[in-house]
Write an enzyme that holds these catalytic residues in place. Structure first.
Site, mmCIF file in Angstrom:
data_model
loop_
_atom_site.group_PDB
_atom_site.id
_atom_site.type_symbol
_atom_site.label_atom_id
_atom_site.label_comp_id
_atom_site.label_asym_id
_atom_site.label_seq_id
_atom_site.Cartn_x
_atom_site.Cartn_y
_atom_site.Cartn_z
ATOM 1 N N ASP A 1 0.835 -1.201 0.000
ATOM 2 C CA ASP A 1 0.000 0.000 0.000
ATOM 3 C C ASP A 1 0.875 1.260 0.000
ATOM 4 O O ASP A 1 1.660 1.467 0.936
ATOM 5 C CB ASP A 1 -0.898 -0.019 1.241
ATOM 6 C CG ASP A 1 -2.121 0.872 1.094
ATOM 7 O OD1 ASP A 1 -2.140 1.717 0.184
ATOM 8 O OD2 ASP A 1 -3.066 0.718 1.891
ATOM 9 N N ASP A 2 0.752 2.068 -1.043
ATOM 10 C CA ASP A 2 1.421 3.385 -1.126
ATOM 11 C C ASP A 2 2.934 3.321 -1.298
ATOM 12 O O ASP A 2 3.625 4.315 -1.068
ATOM 13 C CB ASP A 2 1.116 4.236 0.117
ATOM 14 C CG ASP A 2 -0.280 4.841 0.100
ATOM 15 O OD1 ASP A 2 -1.034 4.575 -0.857
ATOM 16 O OD2 ASP A 2 -0.626 5.571 1.043
ATOM 17 N N CYS B 1 -6.281 3.904 -3.844
ATOM 18 C CA CYS B 1 -6.549 2.552 -3.329
ATOM 19 C C CYS B 1 -7.684 1.792 -3.999
ATOM 20 O O CYS B 1 -7.471 0.774 -4.659
ATOM 21 C CB CYS B 1 -6.821 2.619 -1.832
ATOM 22 S SG CYS B 1 -5.452 3.267 -0.850
ATOM 23 N N ARG C 1 -7.416 -1.421 -6.700
ATOM 24 C CA ARG C 1 -7.721 -2.794 -6.277
ATOM 25 C C ARG C 1 -8.839 -3.407 -7.121
ATOM 26 O O ARG C 1 -8.828 -4.614 -7.404
ATOM 27 C CB ARG C 1 -8.090 -2.795 -4.787
ATOM 28 C CG ARG C 1 -6.892 -2.497 -3.923
ATOM 29 C CD ARG C 1 -7.234 -1.948 -2.534
ATOM 30 N NE ARG C 1 -6.052 -1.295 -2.004
ATOM 31 C CZ ARG C 1 -5.100 -1.925 -1.315
ATOM 32 N NH1 ARG C 1 -5.234 -3.209 -1.028
ATOM 33 N NH2 ARG C 1 -4.027 -1.275 -0.912
ATOM 34 N N LYS D 1 -5.489 -5.855 3.526
ATOM 35 C CA LYS D 1 -6.448 -4.767 3.304
ATOM 36 C C LYS D 1 -7.299 -5.044 2.065
ATOM 37 O O LYS D 1 -6.769 -5.189 0.968
ATOM 38 C CB LYS D 1 -5.679 -3.452 3.145
ATOM 39 C CG LYS D 1 -6.522 -2.285 2.645
ATOM 40 C CD LYS D 1 -5.664 -1.057 2.440
ATOM 41 C CE LYS D 1 -6.387 0.016 1.636
ATOM 42 N NZ LYS D 1 -5.566 1.221 1.443
ATOM 43 N N HIS E 1 -10.667 -3.199 0.933
ATOM 44 C CA HIS E 1 -11.023 -1.870 0.401
ATOM 45 C C HIS E 1 -11.803 -1.897 -0.913
ATOM 46 O O HIS E 1 -11.629 -1.042 -1.779
ATOM 47 C CB HIS E 1 -9.766 -0.994 0.255
ATOM 48 C CG HIS E 1 -10.067 0.456 0.532
ATOM 49 N ND1 HIS E 1 -9.111 1.444 0.547
ATOM 50 C CD2 HIS E 1 -11.236 1.086 0.818
ATOM 51 C CE1 HIS E 1 -9.653 2.609 0.817
ATOM 52 N NE2 HIS E 1 -10.949 2.414 0.987
ATOM 53 N N SER F 1 -8.837 1.122 4.487
ATOM 54 C CA SER F 1 -7.504 1.632 4.810
ATOM 55 C C SER F 1 -7.260 1.726 6.314
ATOM 56 O O SER F 1 -8.171 2.008 7.095
ATOM 57 C CB SER F 1 -7.291 3.013 4.181
ATOM 58 O OG SER F 1 -7.110 2.906 2.789
ATOM 59 N N HIS G 1 0.938 2.512 4.116
ATOM 60 C CA HIS G 1 -0.083 3.554 4.243
ATOM 61 C C HIS G 1 -0.034 4.128 5.663
ATOM 62 O O HIS G 1 0.229 3.423 6.628
ATOM 63 C CB HIS G 1 -1.465 2.948 3.978
ATOM 64 C CG HIS G 1 -2.526 3.944 3.654
ATOM 65 N ND1 HIS G 1 -3.005 4.856 4.578
ATOM 66 C CD2 HIS G 1 -3.224 4.170 2.510
ATOM 67 C CE1 HIS G 1 -3.947 5.592 4.011
ATOM 68 N NE2 HIS G 1 -4.099 5.199 2.752
ATOM 69 N N ASP H 1 0.023 -0.720 -4.858
ATOM 70 C CA ASP H 1 -1.301 -0.326 -5.357
ATOM 71 C C ASP H 1 -1.316 1.041 -6.027
ATOM 72 O O ASP H 1 -2.245 1.362 -6.756
ATOM 73 C CB ASP H 1 -2.346 -0.381 -4.236
ATOM 74 C CG ASP H 1 -2.172 0.719 -3.189
ATOM 75 O OD1 ASP H 1 -1.048 1.225 -3.024
ATOM 76 O OD2 ASP H 1 -3.170 1.056 -2.527
ATOM 77 N N ASN H 2 -0.301 1.861 -5.781
ATOM 78 C CA ASN H 2 -0.196 3.173 -6.424
ATOM 79 C C ASN H 2 1.147 3.776 -6.050
ATOM 80 O O ASN H 2 1.949 3.149 -5.347
ATOM 81 C CB ASN H 2 -1.344 4.115 -6.034
ATOM 82 C CG ASN H 2 -1.665 4.168 -4.566
ATOM 83 O OD1 ASN H 2 -2.747 3.769 -4.145
ATOM 84 N ND2 ASN H 2 -0.730 4.651 -3.748
ATOM 85 N N LYS I 1 1.388 9.518 -5.330
ATOM 86 C CA LYS I 1 0.041 8.980 -5.174
ATOM 87 C C LYS I 1 -0.993 10.029 -5.602
ATOM 88 O O LYS I 1 -0.833 11.218 -5.318
ATOM 89 C CB LYS I 1 -0.189 8.598 -3.709
ATOM 90 C CG LYS I 1 -1.577 8.091 -3.398
ATOM 91 C CD LYS I 1 -1.717 7.714 -1.930
ATOM 92 C CE LYS I 1 -3.108 7.186 -1.628
ATOM 93 N NZ LYS I 1 -3.256 6.751 -0.217
#
Length: 466
Positions: free
Chosen positions: A35-36, A75, A79, A133, A135, A158, A224, A275-276, A291
């Protein structure tokens, strides 16, 4: 002796053997989704800040994908694309009900009519597990067990959507096993434990299902915000970001070692990605943007593919690929036909992962989004933003020089691609999942009655008098 029973028993044994033999011809699949994490946050992609020896080893034993993209720089839409093989606009999740991502109690979610990677693989007798996660919606019908997963252990959205975030009136952050809340994350020490707990559950799943084909999806909550790593990683880290990234690296090592110990490494494809692009405190390396950005730093993510004996070691692929390609690629490896009743945007990229000579990207165009809107297209080395900026990514990876004026024909060509995509997606998009009477999974502390379960965004609107 009852010969009829003996023959029946032998027949059952033979059929079981055949089914298991067929199953073992398909690979196990593990997807580690951070994540992130930014393009420049790990050693194989140029980081000199974070020490990631396990990812270095993974890259040496596998392939770096240096032009691997997510379909959204935030996010939920990202996903949704990974799970369905589609651009988020196509499945109605380029935007939540009233925010760019889904919030606690949101009435929107991934439509159960969508076909996820997990659902597709289950048609080939895969066992499926999600650990981390989610989401993609926290309401009944949207959670992992409703979307093709046999097991789920993780958080529904998140990690910053909790009572520690004073910018919103969030409820507590629940950790779930299946559809049941197991406990609440109450402090930063609890946040710090999430990465290792998700990994432990994933490893348990792998060990319990070593005789079957499995799909293990590990969407980690790190890095994140809010950020804190386990004490042993914070002890030598200069920042929480460094501690979390190095803890992620250690956990990746644990997963790969488990596969080797179980002698599953030669039959398991592992893909590591993000994810980004990076949030604050993290690095996009040589890329512009972060992001939520339409620039490369928002969409291009650090990615490593590993499958000893099948993916060439110490290899690198710079062809355009992305998370939308995972569903069709996994389907191909599992010998599953793609559904023919819907558009799937992704393509099978196995020839690239296998290192076949002359293999090229199957995409003649790739689309970016920002704030839920179509924002750019890439075709070959050229990238055009909807604001008119044009970049040659081969010559200018940092997107520092707008060359639109010097290349009017290229601009026209890419503008047509943007128009065509807009028209096509409008004609072939599918409905987002929507439920009536949505409510949060847990109450907001100190509030009684149904008000305690008001969706976060509804509460925000009410407080603003909207």
């Amino acid at each position: 002796m009852n010969y009829s029973n003996l023959i029946l028993a032998l027949a059952v044994s033979f059929v079981t053997f055949i089914v298991r033999s067929q199953d073992r011809k398909v690979p196990n699949i593990v997807v580690i989704f951070i994540d992130d994490m930014g393009y420049g946050d790990i050693t194989p992609f140029g980081s000199t800040t974070n020490y990631t020896p396990n990812l270095v080893k993974m890259a040496k034993e596998g392939m770096k994908l240096t032009s691997f993209y997510v379909a959204s720089p935030v996010c939920t839409p990202s996903r949704a694309s990974l799970m369905t093989g589609c651009y988020p606009q196509r499945v109605g999740l380029n935007w939540g009900s009233d925010h760019i991502v889904l919030f606690p109690g949101d009435p929107h979610g991934l439509n159960p009519k969508e076909i996820t990677i997990a659902e597709l693989l289950k048609t080939k007798n895969y066992v499926t597990g999600c650990f981390g996660k989610w989401h993609l919606g926290d309401q009944p019908g949207f959670l992992p067990l409703d979307q093709g997963f046999d097991e789920f252990y993780g958080i529904p959205y998140s990690s910053d959507m909790w009572i520690g975030n004073k910018n919103w009136k969030f409820p507590d952050l629940p950790v779930m096993r299946g559809n049941t809340i197991e406990y609440l994350v109450e402090d930063m020490a609890g946040q710090a434990k999430l990465c290792s707990r998700f990994t432990e559950e994933a490893i348990s799943f792998i060990k319990r299902n070593k005789e079957k084909p499995f799909f293990c999806y590990i969407p980690q909550a790190f890095v994140h915000a809010p950020r804190m790593a386990s004490p042993e990683f914070m002890a030598n880290a200069k920042t929480a970001e460094e501690g979390q990234i190095e803890e992620i690296d250690w956990n990746v090592g644990q997963i790969l070692e488990t596969l080797k110990d179980l002698k599953l490494d030669k039959s398991t494809l592992v893909l590591f990605t993000s994810d980004n692009g990076p949030a604050g405190g993290l690095s996009a390396g040589p890329l512009r943007g972060r992001k939520a950005s339409v620039y490369e730093g928002g969409h291009r993510v650090p990615t490593i593919a590993w499958w000893p004996g099948r993916i060439p070691s110490e290899s690198e692929c710079d062809e355009l690929t992305g998370t939308i390609d995972l569903l069709p690629t996994f389907a191909g490896l599992a010998k599953i036909d793609l559904p023919n009743d819907r558009v799937i945007d992704g393509k099978d990229i196995w020839p690239l992962l296998a290192g076949r000579v002359g293999a090229k990207t199957p995409h003649d165009r790739f689309f970016y989004q920002q704030k839920g809107n179509l924002s750019a297209v890439r075709s070959g080395d050229w990238k055009l933003l909807t604001n008119g900026e044009l970049y040659n990514l081969k010559e200018d990876l940092a997107e520092s020089l707008d060359v639109a004026d010097e290349n009017p024909e290229v601009v026209k060509k890419l503008q047509r691609m943007l128009r065509d995509f807009d028209i096509e997606i409008s004609s072939n998009k599918r409905e987002v999942g929507i439920v009536e009477g949505s409510r949060t999974l847990v109450p907001r502390p100190g509030v009684v009655g149904e008000d305690a379960y008001l969706p976060t965004l509804v509460l925000m609107k009410r407080d603003k008098g909207q």
